[in-house]
Design a protein around this motif. Structure first.
Motif, PDB file in Angstrom:
ATOM      1  N   GLY A  84      64.014  17.670  31.100  1.00 34.72           N
ATOM      2  CA  GLY A  84      63.344  16.750  32.013  1.00 34.72           C
ATOM      3  C   GLY A  84      63.908  15.351  32.038  1.00 34.72           C
ATOM      4  O   GLY A  84      63.574  14.561  32.926  1.00 34.72           O
ATOM      5  N   ALA A  85      64.771  14.992  31.075  1.00 29.83           N
ATOM      6  CA  ALA A  85      65.288  13.631  31.020  1.00 29.83           C
ATOM      7  C   ALA A  85      66.209  13.318  32.189  1.00 29.83           C
ATOM      8  O   ALA A  85      66.456  12.150  32.500  1.00 29.83           O
ATOM      9  CB  ALA A  85      66.036  13.412  29.698  1.00 29.83           C
ATOM     10  N   ASP A  86      66.733  14.341  32.841  1.00 29.24           N
ATOM     11  CA  ASP A  86      67.650  14.133  33.968  1.00 29.24           C
ATOM     12  C   ASP A  86      66.972  14.330  35.312  1.00 29.24           C
ATOM     13  O   ASP A  86      67.639  14.500  36.323  1.00 29.24           O
ATOM     14  CB  ASP A  86      68.821  15.104  33.850  1.00 29.24           C
ATOM     15  CG  ASP A  86      68.385  16.569  33.973  1.00 29.24           C
ATOM     16  OD1 ASP A  86      67.162  16.820  33.878  1.00 29.24           O
ATOM     17  OD2 ASP A  86      69.255  17.445  34.168  1.00 29.24           O
ATOM     18  N   ALA A  87      65.630  14.291  35.333  1.00 29.23           N
ATOM     19  CA  ALA A  87      64.889  14.706  36.523  1.00 29.23           C
ATOM     20  C   ALA A  87      64.066  13.567  37.116  1.00 29.23           C
ATOM     21  O   ALA A  87      63.522  12.728  36.397  1.00 29.23           O
ATOM     22  CB  ALA A  87      63.975  15.877  36.183  1.00 29.23           C
ATOM     23  N   LEU A  88      63.966  13.577  38.453  1.00 31.78           N
ATOM     24  CA  LEU A  88      63.140  12.621  39.192  1.00 31.78           C
ATOM     25  C   LEU A  88      62.183  13.388  40.082  1.00 31.78           C
ATOM     26  O   LEU A  88      62.594  14.249  40.857  1.00 31.78           O
ATOM     27  CB  LEU A  88      64.027  11.703  40.056  1.00 31.78           C
ATOM     28  CG  LEU A  88      63.288  10.774  41.028  1.00 31.78           C
ATOM     29  CD1 LEU A  88      62.440   9.762  40.271  1.00 31.78           C
ATOM     30  CD2 LEU A  88      64.289  10.073  41.951  1.00 31.78           C
ATOM     31  N   TYR A  89      60.900  13.062  39.975  1.00 28.26           N
ATOM     32  CA  TYR A  89      59.852  13.687  40.777  1.00 28.26           C
ATOM     33  C   TYR A  89      59.336  12.640  41.749  1.00 28.26           C
ATOM     34  O   TYR A  89      58.716  11.658  41.350  1.00 28.26           O
ATOM     35  CB  TYR A  89      58.746  14.165  39.839  1.00 28.26           C
ATOM     36  CG  TYR A  89      57.638  15.003  40.467  1.00 28.26           C
ATOM     37  CD1 TYR A  89      57.417  15.052  41.830  1.00 28.26           C
ATOM     38  CD2 TYR A  89      56.787  15.737  39.643  1.00 28.26           C
ATOM     39  CE1 TYR A  89      56.405  15.815  42.373  1.00 28.26           C
ATOM     40  CE2 TYR A  89      55.763  16.513  40.168  1.00 28.26           C
ATOM     41  CZ  TYR A  89      55.577  16.543  41.529  1.00 28.26           C
ATOM     42  OH  TYR A  89      54.564  17.296  42.069  1.00 28.26           O
ATOM     43  N   VAL A  90      59.600  12.807  43.049  1.00 32.02           N
ATOM     44  CA  VAL A  90      59.080  11.908  44.079  1.00 32.02           C
ATOM     45  C   VAL A  90      57.799  12.534  44.608  1.00 32.02           C
ATOM     46  O   VAL A  90      57.828  13.548  45.308  1.00 32.02           O
ATOM     47  CB  VAL A  90      60.113  11.692  45.206  1.00 32.02           C
ATOM     48  CG1 VAL A  90      59.571  10.707  46.231  1.00 32.02           C
ATOM     49  CG2 VAL A  90      61.436  11.194  44.634  1.00 32.02           C
ATOM     50  N   ALA A  91      56.669  11.939  44.245  1.00 30.66           N
ATOM     51  CA  ALA A  91      55.355  12.507  44.565  1.00 30.66           C
ATOM     52  C   ALA A  91      54.752  11.785  45.752  1.00 30.66           C
ATOM     53  O   ALA A  91      54.474  10.582  45.685  1.00 30.66           O
ATOM     54  CB  ALA A  91      54.440  12.398  43.352  1.00 30.66           C
ATOM     55  N   PHE A  92      54.536  12.505  46.843  1.00 30.77           N
ATOM     56  CA  PHE A  92      53.993  11.919  48.062  1.00 30.77           C
ATOM     57  C   PHE A  92      52.492  12.151  48.208  1.00 30.77           C
ATOM     58  O   PHE A  92      51.898  11.629  49.148  1.00 30.77           O
ATOM     59  CB  PHE A  92      54.695  12.513  49.291  1.00 30.77           C
ATOM     60  CG  PHE A  92      56.151  12.187  49.369  1.00 30.77           C
ATOM     61  CD1 PHE A  92      56.584  10.903  49.635  1.00 30.77           C
ATOM     62  CD2 PHE A  92      57.101  13.170  49.152  1.00 30.77           C
ATOM     63  CE1 PHE A  92      57.927  10.606  49.710  1.00 30.77           C
ATOM     64  CE2 PHE A  92      58.449  12.884  49.222  1.00 30.77           C
ATOM     65  CZ  PHE A  92      58.875  11.593  49.500  1.00 30.77           C
ATOM     66  N   GLU A  93      51.910  12.957  47.326  1.00 30.07           N
ATOM     67  CA  GLU A  93      50.533  13.377  47.555  1.00 30.07           C
ATOM     68  C   GLU A  93      49.606  13.067  46.390  1.00 30.07           C
ATOM     69  O   GLU A  93      48.455  12.694  46.592  1.00 30.07           O
ATOM     70  CB  GLU A  93      50.512  14.884  47.847  1.00 30.07           C
ATOM     71  CG  GLU A  93      49.236  15.377  48.500  1.00 30.07           C
ATOM     72  CD  GLU A  93      49.400  16.789  49.033  1.00 30.07           C
ATOM     73  OE1 GLU A  93      49.149  17.008  50.233  1.00 30.07           O
ATOM     74  OE2 GLU A  93      49.782  17.679  48.238  1.00 30.07           O
ATOM     75  N   GLU A  94      50.050  13.245  45.133  1.00 27.61           N
ATOM     76  CA  GLU A  94      49.166  13.103  43.972  1.00 27.61           C
ATOM     77  C   GLU A  94      49.690  12.046  43.013  1.00 27.61           C
ATOM     78  O   GLU A  94      50.897  11.759  42.963  1.00 27.61           O
ATOM     79  CB  GLU A  94      49.032  14.441  43.241  1.00 27.61           C
ATOM     80  CG  GLU A  94      48.308  15.513  44.049  1.00 27.61           C
ATOM     81  CD  GLU A  94      48.120  16.795  43.231  1.00 27.61           C
ATOM     82  OE1 GLU A  94      48.979  17.082  42.386  1.00 27.61           O
ATOM     83  OE2 GLU A  94      47.112  17.480  43.446  1.00 27.61           O
ATOM     84  N   ARG A  95      48.773  11.485  42.231  1.00 31.13           N
ATOM     85  CA  ARG A  95      49.114  10.475  41.243  1.00 31.13           C
ATOM     86  C   ARG A  95      49.767  11.100  40.017  1.00 31.13           C
ATOM     87  O   ARG A  95      49.503  12.256  39.674  1.00 31.13           O
ATOM     88  CB  ARG A  95      47.865   9.709  40.828  1.00 31.13           C
ATOM     89  CG  ARG A  95      47.168   8.948  41.945  1.00 31.13           C
ATOM     90  CD  ARG A  95      48.071   7.865  42.524  1.00 31.13           C
ATOM     91  NE  ARG A  95      48.540   6.953  41.501  1.00 31.13           N
ATOM     92  CZ  ARG A  95      47.821   5.917  41.049  1.00 31.13           C
ATOM     93  NH1 ARG A  95      46.607   5.679  41.539  1.00 31.13           N
ATOM     94  NH2 ARG A  95      48.314   5.113  40.139  1.00 31.13           N
TER      95      ARG A  95
END
Length: 517
Positions: A84-95
């Motif tokens: 997970g250290a190389d990952a980006l989660y762009v969240a448009f719906e939930e906190r």
């Protein structure tokens, strides 16, 4: 506690807390393919198999489906496949805090993943500002692309999840602006070498056909019956496994069961016989059933299908071979006790390890789970697999009416050197003759039929062979009995007509033969 920094709310926990989920391999990074492109594991072993190794590095993929189909869960697995250290989660719906809590409930740890919060509830908008993601240059807010670009420059992520991009459609002034901004974002991520998953929720009001053209691949998740299915209609640059693949979501996250595909025979067929242990039954079969074939035992309830099938398992055990019996209509305890009462030592076979008896409850298991369980249960010494009965298989969630999956399974097993026995329950005790209930004759190499016959006010059993692909067989019916001493098969029923319909009539020349029944 999660905090939301200004201008987009990107937040991250310590990368050393990341953990690969069930079905993934920690550190399982990109692997070069035959064509030279690297592969990134999806984090789900079964999905990697379907995709011939995983996602192609630097490509972007649409994951689409109805609410609750598992799109976001699939994305979580992808993000933490390497920790997970190389990952980006762009969240448009939930906190972020809700996302992490939901993932943790399935055993997936997102602590090491950076989450960029672009949800409507972000602190950026809590001060009373409007939520206008797609703004013009004249407006002082950053555009979507600017916000994501800043985070990408800071994090240099290898894996990116945009979830869900369809949320942005509601916030866009028009379709043109939506496509323009999304294409700009995809181009940015591609230029930076990121592998991207973006999810969509298609519905009649907001179809996502245009999004399917934007992706290098499309993963579809849908519900069927009581379960979920995954399909891959588009995947540039690689072959994928065709058809629908069963998906389950539970503790440990998502599991994908690749659709069973029949294997070609690895060696020429050699006729080797497997005995039932009852000489008269073997005579009907001209020596027994051929090894590495599929035998279907057909008959009404209680006629003795399971009992006859267990004879072959008993003989295999006496020769030191391993067998597996899957009970889809009966409980293990009643089966063991019933066999004990007719002198079939199933309990002893189980204790010695020569027989595994597995209870299967169709209502709580999908076809994919069952097929995966059968394959996983095989050992190098497994000689017989018996599935009792076909009607229970058809009740498995995601099951197809034509039993295509069962046909593929039997082909796969026989190609691996396993002899298969199936049972099929006929609905009528007597009446119009049908060899099987649902026309499964194409699955079987051999068909053994059992019927009740009424004669002189008494109910008797008759057994015969209807089909045998690899050799001849006896075409006469025989009476058989199930007693405390086991199964006994009598002489051929000569001089009788109408046995298969349950209404036998004496047509012979010797009236004394009538006394046989």
């Amino acid at each position: 506690m999660d905090t939301d920094p200004p201008s987009g709310g990107a937040e991250r926990a310590a990368p050393d807390k990341g953990a690969a989920p069930h079905g993934s391999e920690p550190g399982g990074g990109a692997e070069p393919t035959a064509g030279g492109a690297d592969r990134l594991s999806t984090g789900i072993d079964g999905l990697d198999t379907v995709l011939d190794g995983g996602f192609l590095a630097g490509y972007h993929y649409l994951v689409r489906g109805s609410p609750g189909a598992g799109k976001t869960v699939l994305g979580w697995h992808f993000l933490v496949a390497e920790g997970g250290a190389d990952a980006l989660y762009v969240a448009f719906e939930e906190r972020p805090e809700k996302i992490r809590r939901n993932a943790a409930s399935l055993g997936i740890d997102l602590d090491a993943v950076t989450i960029l919060d672009l949800s409507p509830e972000s602190r950026l908008f809590a001060a009373g500002e409007g939520y206008d993601v797609f703004t013009t240059a004249a407006v002082e807010h950053e555009s979507l692309t600017d916000r994501v670009r800043g985070r990408i420059d800071a994090e240099e992520p290898r894996r990116v999840l945009l979830d869900p991009v369809t949320q942005l459609r509601y916030l866009s002034p028009d379709e043109y602006q939506f496509r323009r901004e999304l294409l700009s974002l995809m181009g940015l991520l591609t230029d930076r070498g990121s592998t991207v998953l973006f999810t969509s929720q298609a519905c009649s009001e907001t179809p996502d056909d245009d999004l399917q053209f934007l992706g290098d691949g499309v993963i579809e998740l849908c519900r069927r019956g009581g379960g979920r299915l995954l399909r891959v209609p588009k995947f540039r640059g690689s072959e994928t496994a065709a058809g629908g693949h069963t998906v389950t979501v539970g503790r440990g996250g998502m599991t994908v069961y690749p659709r069973v595909v029949a294997e070609r025979e690895r060696r020429p067929f050699t006729r080797r016989l497997a005995s039932s242990g009852v000489p008269e039954l073997d005579e009907l079969l001209h020596g027994g059933v051929e090894r590495e074939t599929t035998t279907l035992l057909s008959g009404p309830t209680g006629v003795g299908k399971t009992t006859v099938g267990s004879l072959f398992l008993k003989e295999a055990a006496s020769r030191g071979h391993h067998s597996i019996l899957y009970l889809l209509e009966e409980k293990r305890g009643t089966f063991v006790e019933r066999c004990r009462s007719i002198n079939v030592p199933v309990a002893e076979m189980i204790d010695r390890g020569s027989l595994d008896v597995v209870d299967v409850t169709p209502a709580v298991m999908t076809v994919g789970e069952f097929l995966g369980r059968v394959q996983a249960g095989l050992t190098d010494d497994t000689q017989f697999v018996m599935i009792d009965g076909i009607q229970g298989f058809a009740k498995l969630a995601n099951g197809s009416a034509d039993l295509e999956e069962l046909s593929a399974l039997t082909s796969l097993l026989t190609a691996r050197g396993v002899t298969v026995v199936l049972t099929d329950e006929m609905p009528n005790v007597v009446g119009e003759f049908r060899p099987t209930k649902s026309g499964e004759t194409a699955i079987a190499d051999n068909i053994v039929l059992m019927r009740y016959v009424e004669f002189g006010g008494e109910i008797h059993r008759a057994i015969g062979v209807l089909k045998k692909r690899t050799s001849d067989f006896e075409r006469r019916l025989r009476q058989f009995e199930i007693t405390e001493y086991g199964v006994s098969v009598g002489d051929p029923l000569e001089g009788l007509s109408g046995v298969l319909t349950g209404d036998p009539r004496w047509v012979g020349t010797d009236p004394e033969r009538e006394e046989v029944l």
